[in-house]
Motif scaffolding. Sequence first.
Motif, PDB file in Angstrom:
ATOM      1  N   HIS B  66      30.792 -21.551  16.079  1.00 39.08           N
ATOM      2  CA  HIS B  66      29.759 -21.842  15.084  1.00 39.08           C
ATOM      3  C   HIS B  66      28.556 -22.549  15.719  1.00 39.08           C
ATOM      4  N   SER B  67      28.813 -23.308  16.763  1.00 36.84           N
ATOM      5  CA  SER B  67      27.683 -24.006  17.389  1.00 36.84           C
ATOM      6  C   SER B  67      26.766 -23.017  18.128  1.00 36.84           C
ATOM      7  N   ASP B  68      27.301 -21.862  18.550  1.00 41.94           N
ATOM      8  CA  ASP B  68      26.415 -20.821  19.103  1.00 41.94           C
ATOM      9  C   ASP B  68      25.382 -20.418  18.050  1.00 41.94           C
ATOM     10  N   THR B 269      35.705 -30.646  10.244  1.00 41.50           N
ATOM     11  CA  THR B 269      35.125 -29.596  11.101  1.00 41.50           C
ATOM     12  C   THR B 269      33.969 -28.909  10.380  1.00 41.50           C
ATOM     13  N   ILE B 270      33.540 -29.480   9.259  1.00 39.04           N
ATOM     14  CA  ILE B 270      32.558 -28.801   8.390  1.00 39.04           C
ATOM     15  C   ILE B 270      31.204 -28.658   9.081  1.00 39.04           C
ATOM     16  N   PRO B 271      30.671 -27.423   9.154  1.00 38.05           N
ATOM     17  CA  PRO B 271      29.396 -27.207   9.848  1.00 38.05           C
ATOM     18  C   PRO B 271      28.207 -27.121   8.898  1.00 38.05           C
ATOM     19  N   ALA B 272      28.403 -27.486   7.627  1.00 35.25           N
ATOM     20  CA  ALA B 272      27.322 -27.424   6.633  1.00 35.25           C
ATOM     21  C   ALA B 272      27.227 -28.758   5.912  1.00 35.25           C
ATOM     22  N   ASN B 359      28.038 -13.056   9.583  1.00 32.17           N
ATOM     23  CA  ASN B 359      29.348 -13.264   8.945  1.00 32.17           C
ATOM     24  C   ASN B 359      29.866 -14.686   9.165  1.00 32.17           C
ATOM     25  N   VAL B 360      29.596 -15.218  10.357  1.00 29.90           N
ATOM     26  CA  VAL B 360      30.011 -16.604  10.630  1.00 29.90           C
ATOM     27  C   VAL B 360      29.282 -17.540   9.666  1.00 29.90           C
ATOM     28  N   LEU B 361      27.981 -17.329   9.552  1.00 30.37           N
ATOM     29  CA  LEU B 361      27.172 -18.152   8.637  1.00 30.37           C
ATOM     30  C   LEU B 361      27.677 -18.052   7.207  1.00 30.37           C
TER      31      LEU B 361
END
Lengths: 377, 377
Positions: B66-68, B269-272, B359-361
């Motif tokens: 996700h960091s990519d 681990t939440i990326p939002a 799709n990752v987003l």
Amino acid sequence: MKKLLSLAMLLAMTLFSAVYAQTGRIPAKGLAVLSGDGQFKPYSFSRHAVGDNDIQIEILYASICHSDVHHVRQDWTKETFPMVPGHEIAGRVVKVGKSVTKFKVGDYAGVGCLVNSCGHCEYCKAGLEQYCKQAVFTYHSKDQFHDHETTQGGYSNNITLTENFAIKIPANADLKRVAPLLCAGITTYSPIHYVGIKKGVKVGVAGFGGLGHMAVQYAVKLGAEVTVFDITEDKRADALRLGAARYVNVTDTTQLKGLDDSLNFILSTIPAAYDPGMYLKMLKIDGQLAIVGLPPTAKMPVIPIDKLVWQGNRKVFGSQIGGIKETQEMLDYSVANHIYPEVEIIKADGPTVTNAYQNVLDGKVKFRYVIDMKTLK
Amino acid sequence: MKKLLSLAMLLAMTLFSAVYAQTGRIPAKGLAVLSGDGQFKPYSFSRHAVGDNDIQIEILYASICHSDVHHVRQDWTKETFPMVPGHEIAGRVVKVGKSVTKFKVGDYAGVGCLVNSCGHCEYCKAGLEQYCKQAVFTYHSKDQFHDHETTQGGYSNNITLTENFAIKIPANADLKRVAPLLCAGITTYSPIHYVGIKKGVKVGVAGFGGLGHMAVQYAVKLGAEVTVFDITEDKRADALRLGAARYVNVTDTTQLKGLDDSLNFILSTIPAAYDPGMYLKMLKIDGQLAIVGLPPTAKMPVIPIDKLVWQGNRKVFGSQIGGIKETQEMLDYSVANHIYPEVEIIKADGPTVTNAYQNVLDGKVKFRYVIDMKTLK
């Protein structure tokens, strides 16, 4: 007419006394803020009766905590007035309930931020009553164990509470300097002992006021190398005198050089707006930042979570005072090791206390005002 | 005319090869975002020569972290393009420098987020190279050890790096599922082991994506009772299948009831955007909230310090991946215990990878896209 008035007053006082006699309620007088205007005025009220497990304390000293100022100014939440603040209390036991075992009349006793809790939740069982969901605070709290009356604090001539929440003050204590230990003492003692400060550990104390100057003494006593942070030059000499190895005036950025990744533990006692990220950056790996100072809600500092990740493996936590058992331990330890606040004794009159609050706000007090409650008229 | 063009191209290629031959630089091809448009295109570039302590790896698999996506979208900072992302890399050693001792040609090797560091600071000495101030990241980093060239990542056919930062992949590993371990694996393994999760400990995993589904497996393996938090019903069955005791869809507030003060450790681990305070409230006394997910800067969650104080004696910390020694330990442990990510293998072409990012987003990947780099044309 004058005679009639005197008669009416006499009648009122007799009725008042009769009610007290019937309910066992105890007349009390103190200094209260009657509305949100921040002005202290004489105030008469009453305390609940001395129950079987209660003691009544004649209050000799009550000190002014920065959080009292926040409460009076409604910095955190809307408050109920009249308010008698004060959760740093030292006095003498004048009455004990029939089941009381810990105290006898004539003993010295202290009261801190708490006067009761549920007694059976996991926090109470663990001696962490301050986190009990039903904890009753010494003032500005609804006392569910006494008809939900609003509690009133220590700027008064007496207080009644269960012996379980009263702290024994050793007879050899310097009584006029004991009151601040009940909040400023335990609030700093607890996190310092929680993280296990040992000899040689590099400790930072951010904010060098009532709490900060206690933290320095506890950390120095444990052998830590202490760096003090504040926003003035005025406190440098005091910090070094109390044992700090270094004093940093953070308003001069040159003094901050070389401090990144240098400290094992930082205790923030700052009661005003500041950047916690600056202190996070000063922590070594596995270092910890403990927060005990609480600025007004409108200026509450925030920690963006990316600062935690970029400065990873450093921990941040908050800490609230301490439980009753630990408060007793702190008091015994402080007296045994001659660790006391530096105090300025003031008189218990409205204008003096009102003025003292302004000095606290302006950072002018070194380091704790203690109100001599015997001077209350 | 056509002949002339061919001749010119031949000349150019010859010159190109001659330069490579002279400098030892290695031609590489990959998939890059050429500008800030987020579109992946074929891209030819070169790697630095194989030094005495270096190995060259033929990349077989590279996965999408996700960091990519955050880097390509410049969610955290302005980036330099062209950018070849990828810091989850698995491949085979095809060349070794003369001083290399850890690898021989034919071995499998992995690369994570780091390709170098200073080697002598306190962090490097402690095996915490990720906190070294001079750490070189696998891509989007200036490589001070190689003329400050910008590093390029794993969406490519090869990579060259010092053997010290390459991870040995056991020969019996399921290679197509190894790459995500190099970031998603170590990023979750490290804090879980740092806090010492044991049998019966109540663990929360917030965010059930590439990182979250690894965290669940590590915590379950250690005997923890795991509660998973996400914002959809779509992942409930997967969470329970991987061993979670409970799945909470936080968009349904009724599912949050009874969770306050219930968990010993939560890994976010939440990326939002989200509210860390909600998770703080779920921690028991002495509980810890570890943050490894990083939302875009514009939506970075913050923790007001009063929330830490009111929910006192609970700790929050961030964690960045793990050091090289721990990454090797994690990889060996994962392979030995058959702990792998769930992956979807995709082809190494521009439109496929561009689509995978979307799709990752959108949270549609279960759970990690792995690019089969042998399909690169």
